[in-house]
Structures are given as C-alpha cells and as structure tokens.
Design an enzyme around this catalytic site. Structure first.
Site, PDB file in Angstrom:
ATOM      1  N   THR A 130      -6.290  -9.886  -1.121  1.00 32.23           N
ATOM      2  CA  THR A 130      -5.340 -10.699  -1.884  1.00 32.23           C
ATOM      3  C   THR A 130      -4.462 -11.557  -0.970  1.00 32.23           C
ATOM      4  OG1 THR A 130      -3.328 -10.475  -3.234  1.00 32.23           O
ATOM      5  CG2 THR A 130      -3.880  -8.623  -1.873  1.00 32.23           C
ATOM      6  N   ASP A 131      -3.906 -12.631  -1.523  1.00 33.66           N
ATOM      7  CA  ASP A 131      -2.951 -13.440  -0.754  1.00 33.66           C
ATOM      8  C   ASP A 131      -1.609 -12.726  -0.598  1.00 33.66           C
ATOM      9  OD1 ASP A 131      -2.083 -13.684  -3.383  1.00 33.66           O
ATOM     10  OD2 ASP A 131      -1.905 -15.863  -3.372  1.00 33.66           O
ATOM     11  N   GLU A 132      -1.415 -11.639  -1.358  1.00 32.82           N
ATOM     12  CA  GLU A 132      -0.122 -10.947  -1.293  1.00 32.82           C
ATOM     13  C   GLU A 132       0.128 -10.307   0.073  1.00 32.82           C
ATOM     14  OE1 GLU A 132       1.044  -8.786  -4.799  1.00 32.82           O
ATOM     15  OE2 GLU A 132      -0.383  -9.882  -6.030  1.00 32.82           O
ATOM     16  N   TYR A 155       1.603  -2.101  -3.057  1.00 29.82           N
ATOM     17  CA  TYR A 155       0.255  -2.646  -3.287  1.00 29.82           C
ATOM     18  C   TYR A 155      -0.182  -3.527  -2.122  1.00 29.82           C
ATOM     19  CZ  TYR A 155      -3.253  -5.968  -4.988  1.00 29.82           C
ATOM     20  OH  TYR A 155      -4.368  -6.781  -5.100  1.00 29.82           O
ATOM     21  N   SER A 156       0.661  -4.533  -1.781  1.00 24.23           N
ATOM     22  CA  SER A 156       0.219  -5.483  -0.754  1.00 24.23           C
ATOM     23  C   SER A 156       0.154  -4.811   0.623  1.00 24.23           C
ATOM     24  CB  SER A 156       1.105  -6.726  -0.728  1.00 24.23           C
ATOM     25  OG  SER A 156       2.457  -6.403  -0.563  1.00 24.23           O
ATOM     26  N   LYS A 159      -3.182  -3.071   0.669  1.00 24.49           N
ATOM     27  CA  LYS A 159      -4.273  -4.040   0.831  1.00 24.49           C
ATOM     28  C   LYS A 159      -4.288  -4.567   2.271  1.00 24.49           C
ATOM     29  CE  LYS A 159      -6.892  -5.370  -1.732  1.00 24.49           C
ATOM     30  NZ  LYS A 159      -8.206  -4.860  -2.206  1.00 24.49           N
ATOM     31  N   ASN A 184      -3.774 -15.340  -7.470  1.00 26.16           N
ATOM     32  CA  ASN A 184      -3.799 -14.672  -8.785  1.00 26.16           C
ATOM     33  C   ASN A 184      -4.950 -15.171  -9.651  1.00 26.16           C
ATOM     34  OD1 ASN A 184      -1.159 -13.894  -7.915  1.00 26.16           O
ATOM     35  ND2 ASN A 184      -0.672 -13.487 -10.049  1.00 26.16           N
ATOM     36  N   PRO A 210       7.737 -10.826 -22.560  1.00 25.11           N
ATOM     37  CA  PRO A 210       8.679 -10.606 -21.464  1.00 25.11           C
ATOM     38  C   PRO A 210       8.360 -11.457 -20.237  1.00 25.11           C
ATOM     39  CG  PRO A 210       7.044  -8.861 -21.511  1.00 25.11           C
ATOM     40  CD  PRO A 210       6.684  -9.795 -22.629  1.00 25.11           C
ATOM     41  N   ARG A 219       3.114 -18.668  -8.652  1.00 23.90           N
ATOM     42  CA  ARG A 219       1.817 -18.117  -8.271  1.00 23.90           C
ATOM     43  C   ARG A 219       0.790 -19.252  -8.308  1.00 23.90           C
ATOM     44  NH1 ARG A 219       4.962 -14.999  -6.797  1.00 23.90           N
ATOM     45  NH2 ARG A 219       5.176 -12.786  -7.285  1.00 23.90           N
ATOM     46  N   ARG A 287      11.401  -7.584 -11.295  1.00 29.95           N
ATOM     47  CA  ARG A 287      10.687  -6.568 -10.513  1.00 29.95           C
ATOM     48  C   ARG A 287      11.395  -6.423  -9.157  1.00 29.95           C
ATOM     49  NH1 ARG A 287       4.874  -8.704  -9.255  1.00 29.95           N
ATOM     50  NH2 ARG A 287       4.180  -7.502 -11.034  1.00 29.95           N
ATOM     51  N   PRO A 288      11.612  -5.190  -8.666  1.00 30.31           N
ATOM     52  CA  PRO A 288      12.251  -5.038  -7.353  1.00 30.31           C
ATOM     53  C   PRO A 288      11.413  -5.713  -6.264  1.00 30.31           C
ATOM     54  CG  PRO A 288      11.868  -2.883  -8.406  1.00 30.31           C
ATOM     55  CD  PRO A 288      11.239  -3.922  -9.285  1.00 30.31           C
ATOM     56  N   HIS A 290      10.596  -8.758  -5.842  1.00 32.61           N
ATOM     57  CA  HIS A 290       9.617  -9.701  -6.409  1.00 32.61           C
ATOM     58  C   HIS A 290       9.398 -10.895  -5.471  1.00 32.61           C
ATOM     59  CE1 HIS A 290       8.247 -11.501 -10.543  1.00 32.61           C
ATOM     60  NE2 HIS A 290       7.283 -11.477  -9.639  1.00 32.61           N
TER      61      HIS A 290
HETATM   62  N1  LIG Z   1      -6.347  -9.534 -10.000  1.00 37.66           N
HETATM   63  C1  LIG Z   1      -6.070 -10.462  -9.093  1.00 37.66           C
HETATM   64  O1  LIG Z   1      -5.463 -11.486  -9.421  1.00 37.66           O
HETATM   65  C2  LIG Z   1      -6.548 -10.297  -7.655  1.00 37.66           C
HETATM   66  C3  LIG Z   1      -6.347 -11.351  -6.762  1.00 37.66           C
HETATM   67  C4  LIG Z   1      -6.834 -11.231  -5.455  1.00 37.66           C
HETATM   68  C5  LIG Z   1      -7.491 -10.073  -5.077  1.00 37.66           C
HETATM   69  N2  LIG Z   1      -7.652  -9.042  -5.947  1.00 37.66           N
HETATM   70  C6  LIG Z   1      -8.400  -7.856  -5.483  1.00 37.66           C
HETATM   71  O2  LIG Z   1      -9.636  -7.836  -6.200  1.00 37.66           O
HETATM   72  C7  LIG Z   1     -10.040  -6.492  -6.429  1.00 37.66           C
HETATM   73  C8  LIG Z   1     -10.296  -6.274  -7.901  1.00 37.66           C
HETATM   74  O3  LIG Z   1      -9.091  -6.555  -8.633  1.00 37.66           O
HETATM   75  P1  LIG Z   1      -9.075  -6.425 -10.226  1.00 37.66           P
HETATM   76  O4  LIG Z   1      -7.930  -7.223 -10.704  1.00 37.66           O
HETATM   77  O5  LIG Z   1     -10.437  -6.675 -10.764  1.00 37.66           O
HETATM   78  O6  LIG Z   1      -8.727  -4.870 -10.394  1.00 37.66           O
HETATM   79  P2  LIG Z   1      -8.872  -3.944 -11.667  1.00 37.66           P
HETATM   80  O7  LIG Z   1      -7.688  -3.027 -11.628  1.00 37.66           O
HETATM   81  O8  LIG Z   1      -9.126  -4.740 -12.908  1.00 37.66           O
HETATM   82  O9  LIG Z   1     -10.200  -3.100 -11.393  1.00 37.66           O
HETATM   83  C9  LIG Z   1     -10.281  -2.151 -10.361  1.00 37.66           C
HETATM   84  C10 LIG Z   1     -11.568  -1.358 -10.548  1.00 37.66           C
HETATM   85  O10 LIG Z   1     -11.668  -0.437  -9.439  1.00 37.66           O
HETATM   86  C11 LIG Z   1     -11.977   0.849  -9.937  1.00 37.66           C
HETATM   87  N3  LIG Z   1     -11.394   1.860  -9.055  1.00 37.66           N
HETATM   88  C12 LIG Z   1     -10.063   2.100  -8.837  1.00 37.66           C
HETATM   89  N4  LIG Z   1      -9.930   3.155  -8.003  1.00 37.66           N
HETATM   90  C13 LIG Z   1     -11.181   3.554  -7.673  1.00 37.66           C
HETATM   91  C14 LIG Z   1     -11.687   4.591  -6.847  1.00 37.66           C
HETATM   92  N5  LIG Z   1     -10.865   5.444  -6.205  1.00 37.66           N
HETATM   93  N6  LIG Z   1     -13.033   4.706  -6.702  1.00 37.66           N
HETATM   94  C15 LIG Z   1     -13.868   3.859  -7.363  1.00 37.66           C
HETATM   95  N7  LIG Z   1     -13.435   2.898  -8.198  1.00 37.66           N
HETATM   96  C16 LIG Z   1     -12.114   2.748  -8.341  1.00 37.66           C
HETATM   97  C17 LIG Z   1     -11.354   0.899 -11.326  1.00 37.66           C
HETATM   98  O11 LIG Z   1     -11.962   1.905 -12.132  1.00 37.66           O
HETATM   99  C18 LIG Z   1     -11.578  -0.522 -11.821  1.00 37.66           C
HETATM  100  O12 LIG Z   1     -12.832  -0.632 -12.467  1.00 37.66           O
HETATM  101  C19 LIG Z   1      -8.944  -5.606  -5.837  1.00 37.66           C
HETATM  102  O13 LIG Z   1      -9.351  -5.190  -4.566  1.00 37.66           O
HETATM  103  C20 LIG Z   1      -7.736  -6.524  -5.762  1.00 37.66           C
HETATM  104  O14 LIG Z   1      -6.878  -6.132  -4.723  1.00 37.66           O
HETATM  105  C21 LIG Z   1      -7.190  -9.141  -7.230  1.00 37.66           C
END
Ligand SMILES: NC(=O)c1ccc[n+]([C@@H]2O[C@H](COP(=O)([O-])OP(=O)(O)OC[C@H]3O[C@@H](n4cnc5c(N)ncnc54)[C@H](O)[C@@H]3O)[C@@H](O)[C@H]2O)c1
Length: 348
Positions: A130-132, A155-156, A159, A184, A210, A219, A287-288, A290
């Site tokens: 992520t860019d975060e 989270y970030s 990651k 995002n 909200p 974003r 959000r704290p 943010h």
């Molecule tokens: N959503 C965004 O805007 C965004 C942006 C940039 C990067 N990302 C990255 O992309 C990836 C996917 O994001 P997303 O939004 O689809 O997430 P999501 O929360 O929708 O899906 C996560 C998936 O991972 C599975 N999972 C979680 N813990 C697990 C474990 N211990 N073992 C196996 N599977 C597990 C969950 O069951 C789920 O299906 C992440 O790595 C996130 O950091 C997300």
C-alpha cells in the site's frame, strides 16, 4: 502461468483471481476466510478447471509448504492481509501475526520451493502493498518509489514491515521478487466497512452517512479492476527486485468522494421525497492519527510498463454504484458481520 494467489476471497484478491482466470492462467487461491472474505466474490470462476481453492491460514507454515509442493506455482501474488486501518487501531495483534509473520511464512515457503526448482530466475514473488507505508503528505508532493517509509498506523507499520522482509529475502537469498504499492481502491465486491461501499449502503438504508473529522483528508482513488490489471502486468513484466507505485492520479477529499456518490445515487435511485442523499451526511470524531494526504506518482509503471487506468474516478464510481444497486443480496448478507453498524459512523 500457474499463480498462487493469497487472499483471493477478499476485495482486490478476488478481482485478481477473476482476471487471471479470464486470461487463461491457472490459479490456486489460498485464503483463511476471515471476516473480510466472501467466497461469492469468486463464484464466477469457482467451476473453472483452472481454479483451485485452499482454505489455509498463512500463519500455518506447514500448510503453506504443502500447498507449494502440491500446486508447484510459477509465481506468487501475495495479497492476504488484515486490511482495515480502524481495526488495526482497535486490535493490532492480528495485523502483526498475519501481515508480518504470515508474510515471513510465505517467504520461507517460497524460498524452499524456489530452491527445489534450482532457483529459477523466472520465478516471482509479487508482494502487494500500500501507499500508506510512505506516511502522510502535506498539501504538495507525491509518493515515488524512492520516498522514505514513514508508516503511522498499526496497519501501515505492519505492511511496511512485510515490504522490508520481502526486500531482505531478495537481497539476502536472491529470491526473485517484485513489489507494488497502491493507492486506495474502490469498486465491486468491496467489503461494507470501507468508505465507498459504506456510503452507498448507509445512503440507501436512510442512515446517517459518517465522515471523519472535517472530511478534508485526501486519498488517490483507483478502480479495483485497473489495479488487478496493473498487478498482472507487473507480475509478468516487472523487473526483478523492483517496486512499482500504482495510482490513478485521482486525488479527492473524503467529502468530495461522498458528495460524488450522493450525486450519482440521486440520479440513479432518487429518494421518494426528492431530497438529496447528501442531507444524510454527518461529521464524526476523527480517526486517531488520521493521515492527511496520500498521492501517488505513477511515472515508473506508466513509462516502464505502459500501464494506465481504463476509467476516470467518475466513471468508476458510477459503475460501482450500479453494481451495489444490482447486487443488494451480496451486501445485505454481509451486514450482520461484526463491524458495519458499530465501527465507523459513531456520531459525535
Ligand atoms: N483496499 C485497498 O484500497 C488497498 C490498497 C493498496 C493495497 N492493498 C493491499 O491489498 C491486499 C488486499 O486488500 P483487500 O482490500 O482486498 O483486503 P480484504 O480485507 O478485502 O481481503 C483480505 C483477504 O485476505 C484473507 N486473509 C486475511 N488474513 C489471512 C490469513 N491469516 N491467511 C490467509 N488469508 C487471510 C481474508 O480472508 C480476505 O479474503 C492487502 O495486502 C492490502 O494491504 C489494499
């Protein structure tokens, strides 16, 4: 290619699985089916002979080794993660075990398997991030691949830790890797606790919509199917050891995003009393910690790999709203899961 995808029942992972199968690849989807997973997201490919599912937790090292040995992938796309910043503030433990230790397990399983394949330089471990990880921008500037890491939420930080592990496995053991850091995402099959689906669903249910703080956090939004396309491109053509920022150059404040969504809904599903959905907007305690602004410089992926997004944010949001209007059964079934009513949106 035979692609081992982790997290393929989530929002972005399922878009990757659907696109990879559509393009003729063979996919094994490794997913623990946490609260954020929806097997329905991959229903359209579930009967395809090139699709396989493994109900495996990436925290289980032995099971991961079994999957590598049995499936024998050409490449890995690692998306499985705990992904919601608010949840990471409430309870960071799962973020450390899944995002950090789970990635460590993936790297070790991949390294063993890659060694057994005589360290083929065609193998790739693609880590999706992520860019975060870059922290927060002021009013100016963009994140490039050379921006220093400065994560600020659990989270970030998790990651960022996983990104560092992936680079270390490349530098130390020579494991062929590529990394991507994306802005995002929004689009179909987005779990209801995230901003875009939350706004659509709260609006349709006549509830308060909200917005954190003053709603002026910025974003950089990207349609999920454009992200999936970019990920497959990087997987196939990205340079070994290199990272790529992915973004749509679509900076919007949260208020702008919410107002745009309300405007689309006003047009597509006007309220019986003629009022705008924007009258449901409520500003709630922020959000704290943010982060103020994220914005991606996508020059590298555009110039080196020729990628660009296929839709503008307005087109993508319209498609997304239409999808939520057409797929009420999908999101209704998720509303009882922990989080939707209680998490974001506690009015001041
Ligand atoms: N959503 C965004 O805007 C965004 C942006 C940039 C990067 N990302 C990255 O992309 C990836 C996917 O994001 P997303 O939004 O689809 O997430 P999501 O929360 O929708 O899906 C996560 C998936 O991972 C599975 N999972 C979680 N813990 C697990 C474990 N211990 N073992 C196996 N599977 C597990 C969950 O069951 C789920 O299906 C992440 O790595 C996130 O950091 C997300």
């Amino acid at each position: 290619m035979k692609i081992l995808v982790t997290g393929g029942c989530g929002f972005i992972g399922s878009a990757v699985v659907r696109l990879a199968i559509e393009r003729g690849h063979e996919v094994t989807n490794v997913d623990a089916l946490t609260y954020a997973a929806c097997p329905a997201n991959v229903e359209s490919v579930a009967d395809n002979s090139k699709y396989h599912f493994e109900h495996v937790d990436i925290r289980d090292a032995a099971e991961l080794r079994r999957v590598f040995t049995e499936f024998r992938p050409d490449t890995v796309m690692h998306l499985a993660a705990e992904s919601h910043v608010d949840r990471s503030i409430d309870g960071p433990g799962d973020f450390v075990t899944t995002n950090v230790l789970g990635t460590f397990n993936m790297l070790e399983a991949a390294r063993d398997y890659w060694t057994s394949r005589e360290k083929s330089q065609d193998f790739r471990f693609h880590h999706i991030s992520t860019d975060e990880v870059y922290g927060s921008l002021g009013v100016e500037g963009l994140f490039t691949e050379d921006t220093c890491y400065d994560p600020r939420s659990p989270y970030s930080a998790c990651k960022a830790s996983s990104d560092h592990l992936v680079r270390a496995w490349h530098e130390t053991y020579g494991l062929p890797v590529v990394l991507t850091n994306c802005s995002n995402n929004y689009g179909p099959y987005h779990f209801p606790e995230k901003l875009v689906p939350l706004v659509i669903i709260k609006a349709l249910r006549g509830q308060q919509i909200p917005i954190y703080g003053k709603g002026d956090n910025v974003r950089d939004w990207l349609f999920v199917e454009d992200h999936a396309d970019a990920l497959l491109l990087v997987l196939q053509h990205g340079m070994n050891g290199r990272s790529y920022n992915i973004g749509g150059e679509n900076e919007r404040t949260n208020v702008q995003m919410v107002q745009t969504l309300c405007g689309i809904l006003d047009r597509l599903r006007p309220k019986p009393d003629g009022s705008s959905y924007s009258s449901q907007i409520t500003f709630v305690a922020d959000r704290p910690g943010h982060d103020k602004r994220y914005a991606i410089d996508p020059t590298r992926i555009r110039h080196e790999l020729g990628w660009s997004p296929s839709v503008t944010v307005e087109e993508g949001l319209e498609q997304t709203v239409l999808w939520y209007l057409d797929n009420e059964e999908w999101w209704q079934s998720l509303l009882s899961r922990d989080g939707f009513e209680t998490r974001l949106g506690k009015a001041k």
